[in-house]
Design a protein around this motif. Structure first.
Motif, mmCIF file in Angstrom:
data_model
loop_
_atom_site.group_PDB
_atom_site.id
_atom_site.type_symbol
_atom_site.label_atom_id
_atom_site.label_comp_id
_atom_site.label_asym_id
_atom_site.label_seq_id
_atom_site.Cartn_x
_atom_site.Cartn_y
_atom_site.Cartn_z
ATOM 1 N N GLY A 361 11.165 -7.296 26.534
ATOM 2 C CA GLY A 361 9.907 -7.255 25.785
ATOM 3 C C GLY A 361 9.148 -5.938 25.920
ATOM 4 N N GLY A 362 9.796 -4.934 26.495
ATOM 5 C CA GLY A 362 9.145 -3.630 26.659
ATOM 6 C C GLY A 362 9.089 -2.851 25.348
ATOM 7 N N LYS A 363 7.992 -2.078 25.173
ATOM 8 C CA LYS A 363 7.842 -1.238 23.973
ATOM 9 C C LYS A 363 8.103 0.204 24.390
ATOM 10 C CE LYS A 363 4.191 -0.686 20.790
ATOM 11 N NZ LYS A 363 2.769 -0.956 20.693
ATOM 12 N N VAL A 364 9.194 0.766 23.873
ATOM 13 C CA VAL A 364 9.625 2.095 24.331
ATOM 14 C C VAL A 364 9.090 3.194 23.418
ATOM 15 C CG1 VAL A 364 11.636 3.570 24.787
ATOM 16 C CG2 VAL A 364 11.741 1.117 25.316
ATOM 17 N N HIS A 365 8.428 4.194 23.991
ATOM 18 C CA HIS A 365 8.020 5.393 23.254
ATOM 19 C C HIS A 365 8.832 6.557 23.800
ATOM 20 C CE1 HIS A 365 4.506 2.994 22.132
ATOM 21 N NE2 HIS A 365 4.415 2.680 23.410
ATOM 22 N N GLY A 366 9.571 7.247 22.953
ATOM 23 C CA GLY A 366 10.371 8.403 23.390
ATOM 24 C C GLY A 366 11.708 7.971 23.946
ATOM 25 N N GLY A 367 12.283 8.815 24.796
ATOM 26 C CA GLY A 367 13.566 8.488 25.426
ATOM 27 C C GLY A 367 14.780 8.904 24.618
ATOM 28 N N GLU A 368 14.568 9.620 23.490
ATOM 29 C CA GLU A 368 15.717 10.003 22.663
ATOM 30 C C GLU A 368 16.463 11.180 23.280
ATOM 31 O OE1 GLU A 368 12.565 10.520 21.556
ATOM 32 O OE2 GLU A 368 12.144 8.748 20.324
ATOM 33 N N ARG A 369 17.740 11.246 22.976
ATOM 34 C CA ARG A 369 18.554 12.396 23.378
ATOM 35 C C ARG A 369 18.181 13.593 22.512
ATOM 36 N NH1 ARG A 369 24.278 12.616 25.755
ATOM 37 N NH2 ARG A 369 24.466 14.866 26.003
ATOM 38 N N VAL A 370 18.104 14.765 23.124
ATOM 39 C CA VAL A 370 17.806 15.985 22.369
ATOM 40 C C VAL A 370 19.130 16.662 22.049
ATOM 41 C CG1 VAL A 370 16.658 18.237 22.471
ATOM 42 C CG2 VAL A 370 15.564 16.226 23.502
ATOM 43 N N ASP A 371 19.294 17.075 20.815
ATOM 44 C CA ASP A 371 20.576 17.590 20.354
ATOM 45 C C ASP A 371 20.755 19.058 20.740
ATOM 46 O OD1 ASP A 371 22.969 17.827 19.109
ATOM 47 O OD2 ASP A 371 22.120 18.124 17.108
ATOM 48 N N ARG A 372 21.359 19.280 21.882
ATOM 49 C CA ARG A 372 21.727 20.631 22.320
ATOM 50 C C ARG A 372 22.756 20.485 23.435
ATOM 51 N NH1 ARG A 372 16.915 23.884 24.364
ATOM 52 N NH2 ARG A 372 18.525 25.041 25.465
ATOM 53 N N VAL A 375 22.640 17.780 28.827
ATOM 54 C CA VAL A 375 22.089 16.436 28.620
ATOM 55 C C VAL A 375 20.564 16.519 28.689
ATOM 56 C CG1 VAL A 375 22.123 14.043 29.405
ATOM 57 C CG2 VAL A 375 24.164 15.453 29.695
ATOM 58 N N TYR A 376 19.941 16.578 27.532
ATOM 59 C CA TYR A 376 18.491 16.707 27.444
ATOM 60 C C TYR A 376 17.917 15.469 26.770
ATOM 61 C CZ TYR A 376 19.061 21.650 28.598
ATOM 62 O OH TYR A 376 19.373 22.827 29.227
ATOM 63 N N VAL A 377 16.791 14.985 27.297
ATOM 64 C CA VAL A 377 16.148 13.802 26.709
ATOM 65 C C VAL A 377 14.651 14.033 26.557
ATOM 66 C CG1 VAL A 377 17.787 12.102 27.615
ATOM 67 C CG2 VAL A 377 15.836 12.795 29.030
ATOM 68 N N ARG A 378 14.043 13.306 25.640
ATOM 69 C CA ARG A 378 12.594 13.187 25.620
ATOM 70 C C ARG A 378 12.227 12.180 26.720
ATOM 71 N NH1 ARG A 378 9.969 16.953 23.392
ATOM 72 N NH2 ARG A 378 8.233 15.600 23.894
#
Ligand code: UN1
Length: 507
Positions: A361-372, A375-378
């Motif tokens: 039931g968590g609401k996730v903001h961000g956490g996407e992989r950054v394309d480069r 291994v980079y993430v928001r």
């Protein structure tokens, strides 16, 4: 990058140039089994040779021989070696900080900060070398004297993690060396090059010192098997291990079985509480650094946030904006605040935790992989309905779970309701609340802060935590006592021999 900035050098060239500036002879290390990668783009910089179990044994035996000599050197003179090392670290700070950025992916200021932490503990240990004192204690027997004396203990093994690849070794080594204990170091196999950089700098201090015994500091390289050989060796008197709780569970029984000293610094699942009276601007900055700094890969990283319901909307709104705008990228670039995760496995763990949080039931903001490349993430901010699922375990990634609370006692209970007990903090300007938080019935962690985040400790205090964090203490305060043996001495130059407790034994 701003238009006038010079382009960054290629990662591998940068790393090789930095290593040679530090005095590392890479040809001497060349092997086929320990690839040193930069998380900046995933590239292999060099491949090192793993230490064999027989070589670990030989290294410990050499360290033990060094111990037999080093313990005869007066402690303030031992401190002189550590003082010189601190000087060499000052001279090498930019290069070593750069190497930390290249190998662990830390942003420039954090890479430099880590080397500063080494310098600070060297200064502390140098002063300590004249302060290794015991007590003189009242005795019940006339004409007697009772005191305690502190003596070198033996070889100190250090197993360190990738996320603080140089400072954590130095907390241990600087104290161990002034306490009279040679050091054998197994760095994380994810960061073998920084260990070589440190060793090269240490050797400069040794050369200036002149007459130290050989093998006071040695580096062994490789994975868990190499660490296991160090842990099991009967001549390793004290073993300091930093890493996961799973690693601690493997190490602790082996040390216990041979009655060796253990200094364990294991997982953390650190929390902060934000009360209605908090300075929200200050709380926001403290939370941002503690939760997103080092891309969420500190053992002190803030992972759980309990916010009072009256201020929750205001604070969460500001946090969302900060999370959405924080610059992610090459850690060497000015302005970057979030560098890469260490490897793909770290990303897999992050993704699994976020998927599970959503199922709870968590609401996730961000956490996407950054394309480069790399291994980079928001960073991810997750509003949770309650403290459940992945929130109860440590995921080594920039995820901050947020739960609202109404009653402070309930918030403190939630913060203590995890297996780990490393770091914690409260943001409040109500002294009744803050005093409760740091009292006997407050936070159960080894670190409990007020109006600063849980991470980013300075070295003057003892560092470590309770429960599954392992109970060890490193760095400042009286942590040095773990590296020495204490003897209680009762001395009698009177003409009588009264026995303690009134016992009579007249022959
Ligand atoms: C670690 O993450 O293993 O308090 C050590 C801090 C640093 C040390 C962290 N001084 O965050």
């Amino acid at each position: 990058m701003n238009a006038h900035a010079r382009p960054l050098p290629a990662v591998r060239d940068d790393a090789l140039a930095t290593l040679s500036a530090l005095g590392v002879d890479l040809a001497a290390l060349a092997g086929a089994d320990v690839p040193a990668r930069s998380p900046i783009n995933g590239e292999v910089i060099a491949t090192l040779r793993a230490t064999t179990p027989a070589q670990v044994d030989a290294a410990v035996e050499r360290a033990h021989l060094a111990f037999l000599d080093w313990r005869r050197v007066p402690a303030p003179r031992r401190g002189e070696l550590v003082r010189l090392f601190g000087e060499e670290l000052r001279a090498a700070k930019d290069h070593l900080g750069r190497l930390v950025a290249l190998e662990a992916g830390k942003v420039t200021s954090e890479g430099l900060g880590e080397v500063q932490e080494m310098i600070d503990i060297c200064d502390f240990a140098t002063g300590l070398s004249r302060q290794l004192h015991g007590l003189t204690i009242a005795t019940e027997r006339p004409g007697h004297r009772m005191m305690e004396t502190w003596h070198p203990l033996g070889v100190c093994g250090v197993i360190s993690a990738f996320n603080f690849p140089v400072a954590v070794w130095c907390w241990n080594a600087a104290l161990a060396l002034v306490c009279g204990d040679p050091v054998v170091w197994k760095p994380s196999e994810k960061t073998p090059l920084t260990a070589q950089g440190v060793q090269a700098v240490f050797e400069k201090a040794l050369a200036r010192f002149g007459d130290a015994p050989a093998h006071l500091s040695q580096v062994i390289q490789g994975g868990a098997q190499v660490g296991a050989a160090l842990v099991a060796h009967p001549k390793v008197a004290v073993l300091s291990a930093t890493g996961s709780t799973a690693m601690g569970r493997a190490v602790a029984p082996v040390l216990a079985a041979r009655f060796a000293r253990a200094i364990l610094e294991l997982g953390g699942n650190n929390a902060a509480i934000v009360a209605p009276s908090a300075d929200l601007e200050l709380a926001l900055r403290g939370i941002a650094f503690s939760a997103m700094g080092t891309a969420g890969q500190r053992c002190t990283t803030l992972r759980r946030l309990f916010v009072h319901e009256d201020i929750a909307d205001a604070l969460i709104g500001r946090l969302k904006a900060a999370y959405a705008s924080v610059p992610v990228g090459d850690p060497r670039e000015a302005g970057t605040l979030l560098g890469p995760l260490i490897d793909q496995a770290a990303y897999d763990g992050m993704k699994a935790a976020l998927t599970e949080a959503q199922a709870c039931g968590g609401k996730v903001h961000g956490g996407e992989r950054v394309d480069r490349p790399g291994v980079y993430v928001r960073p991810a901010l997750v509003e949770m309905p309650s403290q459940t699922g992945p929130m109860l375990r440590e995921t080594f990634a920039p995820i901050l779970y947020v739960v609202r609370y109404r009653d402070l006692t309930e918030a403190i209970a939630l913060q203590n309701a995890t297996a780990a007990g490393l770091a914690s903090s409260i943001f409040s300007n109500d002294v009744r609340e803050t005093e409760l938080f740091i009292s006997d019935i407050g936070s159960d962690c080894g670190i409990a802060n007020v109006n600063i985040g849980p991470s980013g400790a300075e070295i003057g205090g003892a560092f470590g935590g309770e429960k599954e964090t392992g109970g060890g203490r490193e760095a400042g305060s009286d942590s040095w006592k773990a590296y020495m043996r204490r003897a209680t001495n009762t001395l009698n130059y009177s003409r009588d021999l009264p026995l303690a407790q009134g016992v009579k034994f007249d022959v």
